[in-house]
Design a protein around this motif. Sequence first.
Motif, PDB file in Angstrom:
ATOM      1  N   GLU A   1      -7.212   5.927   3.202  1.00 36.29           N
ATOM      2  CA  GLU A   1      -8.674   5.724   3.154  1.00 36.29           C
ATOM      3  C   GLU A   1      -9.273   6.322   1.883  1.00 36.29           C
ATOM      4  O   GLU A   1     -10.492   6.409   1.748  1.00 36.29           O
ATOM      5  CB  GLU A   1      -9.337   6.402   4.368  1.00 36.29           C
ATOM      6  CG  GLU A   1      -8.883   5.873   5.731  1.00 36.29           C
ATOM      7  CD  GLU A   1      -9.298   4.425   5.949  1.00 36.29           C
ATOM      8  OE1 GLU A   1     -10.359   4.021   5.454  1.00 36.29           O
ATOM      9  OE2 GLU A   1      -8.523   3.688   6.605  1.00 36.29           O
TER      10      GLU A   1
ATOM     11  N   ARG B   1      -9.114   9.466   0.997  1.00 32.34           N
ATOM     12  CA  ARG B   1      -9.759  10.760   1.282  1.00 32.34           C
ATOM     13  C   ARG B   1      -8.808  11.958   1.168  1.00 32.34           C
ATOM     14  O   ARG B   1      -9.165  13.060   1.574  1.00 32.34           O
ATOM     15  CB  ARG B   1     -10.333  10.743   2.709  1.00 32.34           C
ATOM     16  CG  ARG B   1     -11.544   9.851   2.882  1.00 32.34           C
ATOM     17  CD  ARG B   1     -12.243  10.157   4.199  1.00 32.34           C
ATOM     18  NE  ARG B   1     -11.361   9.915   5.327  1.00 32.34           N
ATOM     19  CZ  ARG B   1     -11.474   8.901   6.174  1.00 32.34           C
ATOM     20  NH1 ARG B   1     -12.454   8.026   6.018  1.00 32.34           N
ATOM     21  NH2 ARG B   1     -10.639   8.756   7.177  1.00 32.34           N
TER      22      ARG B   1
ATOM     23  N   GLU C   1      -2.826   8.876   6.616  1.00 33.32           N
ATOM     24  CA  GLU C   1      -3.985   8.056   6.985  1.00 33.32           C
ATOM     25  C   GLU C   1      -5.168   8.351   6.058  1.00 33.32           C
ATOM     26  O   GLU C   1      -5.828   7.434   5.554  1.00 33.32           O
ATOM     27  CB  GLU C   1      -4.395   8.409   8.410  1.00 33.32           C
ATOM     28  CG  GLU C   1      -4.401   7.200   9.339  1.00 33.32           C
ATOM     29  CD  GLU C   1      -4.728   7.660  10.740  1.00 33.32           C
ATOM     30  OE1 GLU C   1      -3.764   7.867  11.478  1.00 33.32           O
ATOM     31  OE2 GLU C   1      -5.935   7.832  11.059  1.00 33.32           O
ATOM     32  N   GLU C   2      -5.416   9.634   5.809  1.00 34.50           N
ATOM     33  CA  GLU C   2      -6.503  10.032   4.913  1.00 34.50           C
ATOM     34  C   GLU C   2      -6.277   9.450   3.522  1.00 34.50           C
ATOM     35  O   GLU C   2      -7.204   8.985   2.867  1.00 34.50           O
ATOM     36  CB  GLU C   2      -6.607  11.569   4.826  1.00 34.50           C
ATOM     37  CG  GLU C   2      -7.161  12.224   6.063  1.00 34.50           C
ATOM     38  CD  GLU C   2      -8.614  11.828   6.334  1.00 34.50           C
ATOM     39  OE1 GLU C   2      -8.820  10.975   7.227  1.00 34.50           O
ATOM     40  OE2 GLU C   2      -9.523  12.352   5.660  1.00 34.50           O
TER      41      GLU C   2
ATOM     42  N   THR D   1       0.852  -1.191   0.000  1.00 38.22           N
ATOM     43  CA  THR D   1       0.000   0.000   0.000  1.00 38.22           C
ATOM     44  C   THR D   1       0.893   1.248   0.000  1.00 38.22           C
ATOM     45  O   THR D   1       2.119   1.139   0.016  1.00 38.22           O
ATOM     46  CB  THR D   1      -0.877   0.047   1.264  1.00 38.22           C
ATOM     47  OG1 THR D   1       0.013   0.217   2.382  1.00 38.22           O
ATOM     48  CG2 THR D   1      -1.687  -1.215   1.438  1.00 38.22           C
TER      49      THR D   1
END
Length: 372
Positions: A303, A305, A299-300, A62
Amino acid sequence: MEADEVRDVASLARTFFTQSVLPHQERFAEQHRVDAFTWQEAGRLGLLLPSVPEDLGGGGGTFAHEAAVLWEQGRTGDDSLAYAIHSTIVPHYLVQFGTPEQQRLLPQLAAGELVGAIAMTEPDAGSDLKMIRTTARKAEDGWVLNGSKTFITNGSMAGVILVVARTGGPGSKGLSLFAVETKDLEGFSYGKPLRKIGQQGQDTRELFFDDVSLPVGALVGDEGAAFAYLMQQLPQERLAIAIGAVAQAELAVELAIERARQREAFGATLWDLPSVRHEVAACATDVLRTRTFLDHCIEEHGEGRLDSPLAAQIKLASTEMLSSVADRCLQVFGGYGYILDYPIARIFAGARVQRIYGGANEVMKEVIARAM
Ligand SMILES: Cc1cc2nc3c(=O)[nH]c(=O)nc-3n(C[C@H](O)[C@H](O)[C@H](O)COP(=O)(O)OP(=O)(O)OC[C@H]3O[C@@H](n4cnc5c(N)ncnc54)[C@H](O)[C@@H]3O)c2cc1C
């Protein structure tokens, strides 16, 4: 499970940059490029394209894996391997928009046998990419490319260059993206390395396309869609810049602490002077504040975002912070901080361009303001 894997990648990356890149930094700076072998070594260790799916030839991880390598590069103080362009930026255009034929380049990029570049900027088109003049004209059996690009990272090393060229009328809708394979490519040439004030080991060049014939299959995605593709990919590029910036700032603080504790003056060390240690303390606080924001953005992104304004905010905050912290930490070194043999001097010099490339910070403010 993923956290363990990311830690392993980080540890491998730290060893790679410390042992295989940093000892050669001076030579890379003199030759204005890393060795071809450096890319292959990174590939052999599995550090390239870690977030590209395995069935396409990548590591199957990822963005966290990608971020781990970018972080370790900044933290160890390397600025010669243009990792972000090669691994975090170029392959993702091919993954998202490439044909199966173009995606066959991905395993070669992952192995470091092929180096990637992206060519948007031109002498008369920087921040305003709508002014791009390089043209790709339709021919019987493909396209004919004419024009020039400037400031292209990995310019002479790249085996594949993603070139933005005009295939239609004026404005952004007339721009298309091409995967240009440079081996034995007639009409393609590059200039001498540009003499930069920092990031000396990077291969930054002008590129020239003079009636270059491209096959039909060189077009990436749809005709006229390049601008939309760039807008989609730019948040990840800006996040990559931010990761490097915060990591370099953390290193600058560490170097300043070490120096201040060792350097003797006025019957004690520099660290014993409140003005010195308070300035370093303020720098450490600036770094931690931005790192916390960076973690939020990573982190966003994980996800799905991380939108354009948020990416612009972290690019703006991190690169302004790095410039300020590098400058203040350099001060602790006195005259030695001005000498390129000292890593702090290289961090300072390399920081400056980060407020310009990946979108100038004034443009970032406009992106943020427009969303308000
Ligand atoms: C070392 C290095 C590596 C690079 N690597 C690459 C690469 O690999 N590929 C690539 O395509 N490009 C690359 N670039 C180019 C880089 O992205 C551009 O330099 C950048 O986008 C700015 O364009 P410009 O230099 O033409 O400046 P200009 O567009 O002329 O802008 C000059 C200044 O004007 C101000 N400005 C511009 N627009 C606005 C606005 N809308 N609002 C407010 N102020 C504004 C900013 O202060 C800006 O710094 C690289 C550049 C450098 C120096």
